[in-house]
Design an enzyme around this catalytic site. Structure first.
Site, PDB file in Angstrom:
ATOM      1  CE1 TYR A 188      44.870  25.764  33.743  1.00 24.78           C
ATOM      2  CE2 TYR A 188      44.826  28.144  34.031  1.00 24.78           C
ATOM      3  CZ  TYR A 188      45.517  26.989  33.716  1.00 24.78           C
ATOM      4  OH  TYR A 188      46.848  27.055  33.377  1.00 24.78           O
ATOM      5  CE1 TYR A 240      53.787  23.702  31.618  1.00 28.41           C
ATOM      6  CE2 TYR A 240      55.376  24.607  33.159  1.00 28.41           C
ATOM      7  CZ  TYR A 240      54.103  24.178  32.870  1.00 28.41           C
ATOM      8  OH  TYR A 240      53.160  24.238  33.836  1.00 28.41           O
TER       9      TYR A 240
HETATM   10  N1  GLN Z   1      48.061  29.493  36.537  1.00 24.40           N
HETATM   11  C1  GLN Z   1      49.238  29.547  35.729  1.00 24.40           C
HETATM   12  C2  GLN Z   1      48.886  29.906  34.302  1.00 24.40           C
HETATM   13  O1  GLN Z   1      47.899  29.484  33.812  1.00 24.40           O
HETATM   14  C3  GLN Z   1      49.946  28.233  35.798  1.00 24.40           C
HETATM   15  C4  GLN Z   1      51.219  28.210  34.992  1.00 24.40           C
HETATM   16  C5  GLN Z   1      52.311  27.372  35.575  1.00 24.40           C
HETATM   17  O2  GLN Z   1      52.365  27.072  36.775  1.00 24.40           O
HETATM   18  N2  GLN Z   1      53.266  27.022  34.741  1.00 24.40           N
HETATM   19  O3  GLN Z   1      49.585  30.645  33.644  1.00 24.40           O
END
Ligand code: GLN
Length: 304
Positions: A188, A240
């Site tokens: 991830y 989001y």
């Molecule tokens: N790597 C980031 C996280 O997991 C990705 C979050 C994002 O780009 N909104 O918090």
């Protein structure tokens, strides 16, 4: 339509507004970028490129990578995937823990962190070398070797991984996580730490503007109906708890990342990527959102 002229106008107008935000600092290494960088690239369905500003400079794609990982598992798991992750907007911050608890370990959608972790877990089950597979998939979509993992950013996020680790443990507690937690988090963070420029990102998103067929990979990546669904998910969940606002202001399916990038598509016309590191409080780039709003206004088309 002269896309080059339009994006140059947009670039000037957004710069003149002197919009301010904050560079992401919860991943410390991300905060070391020059906040004034700003680039826009459009790729049309004939493969023509239009670019302005820092459109060739690689940046941290972060959550934009979740569109690629979702595409990789979507057709492989078919309906089974949707018993592990829902397709509803979350209305909550991308790293919310509370929602996952009261919804009993089924993330609201594949783009919030919990949902993306489920997708990365599924990829880890499927492939012996998931990170390498993700890299070569994105390179194939872009039609060239352009993706690099920034190890410094990856390690920086790994050292501040408490929330994502907590989300993974919650998923495991609800039996919605099959693999070793550290192994999946490694994949991830690697895909979030991938770096691409606006132009390569727009090339990689081109198949979503083209009913699933990539002119760069020269093959159907996913069927027309799956491409439509990924676009629907981007439109409803790609930003989001600002997804409604983005649909209202811009009206294109898209996906943001805390590196300050946004990739979006105008189906049957073009794909576009915009990058500028300063974010609003929802974690989306202030200049990129404004640029896309002006772009759809000037072109006088969006989905609506
Ligand atoms: N790597 C980031 C996280 O997991 C990705 C979050 C994002 O780009 N909104 O918090």
């Amino acid at each position: 339509m002269d896309y080059q002229q339009v994006i140059e106008e947009v670039y000037e107008e957004v710069n003149a507004l002197q919009l301010k935000g904050k560079v992401a600092s919860y991943i410390p290494e991300l905060s070391s970028v020059d906040p004034n960088q700003f680039g826009i690239a459009i790729v049309d369905l004939a493969g023509n490129v239009y670019g302005v500003g820092d459109y060739q400079k690689p940046f941290s794609i972060q959550s934009i990578s979740k569109v690629f990982t979702l595409t990789m598992v979507f057709h492989k798991f078919k309906t089974k995937l949707w018993s592990r992750v829902n397709v509803e907007p979350s209305g909550n911050p991308f790293n919310s823990i509370a929602q996952l608890e009261y919804e009993k370990g089924i993330p609201r959608n594949p783009f919030i962190n919990a949902g993306a972790l489920v997708i990365t877990d599924a990829l880890t089950t499927k492939y012996a070398q998931p990170t390498t597979e993700i890299l070569s998939f994105i390179n194939e979509l872009s039609g060239k070797t352009c993706v690099e993992i920034n190890e410094v950013i990856k390690n920086s996020e790994m050292k501040h991984a408490d929330r994502n680790t907590a989300l993974a443990y919650f998923l495991k507690a609800y039996k919605n996580f099959d693999n070793d937690i550290a192994e999946v988090l490694d994949v991830y963070f690697a895909h979030c730490a991938m770096e691409m420029s606006c132009v390569d990102l727009a090339r990689a998103f081109s198949f979503l503007a083209n009913d699933g067929y990539s002119i760069f990979a020269q093959r159907e990546i996913i069927s027309e109906s799956y491409a439509r669904r990924i676009n629907a998910l981007m439109l409803t969940c790609g930003f989001y708890d600002e997804s409604g606002e983005f649909a209202f202001r811009v009206g294109l399916p898209g996906k943001s990342g805390v590196g300050g990038g946004i990739a979006a598509v105008m189906p049957h016309k073009f794909s576009v990527a915009v990058w500028s590191p300063e974010l609003n409080e929802k974690g989306n780039s202030v200049k990129a959102i404004k640029a896309l709003e002006l772009l759809t206004d000037k072109l006088s088309f969006s989905l609506f």
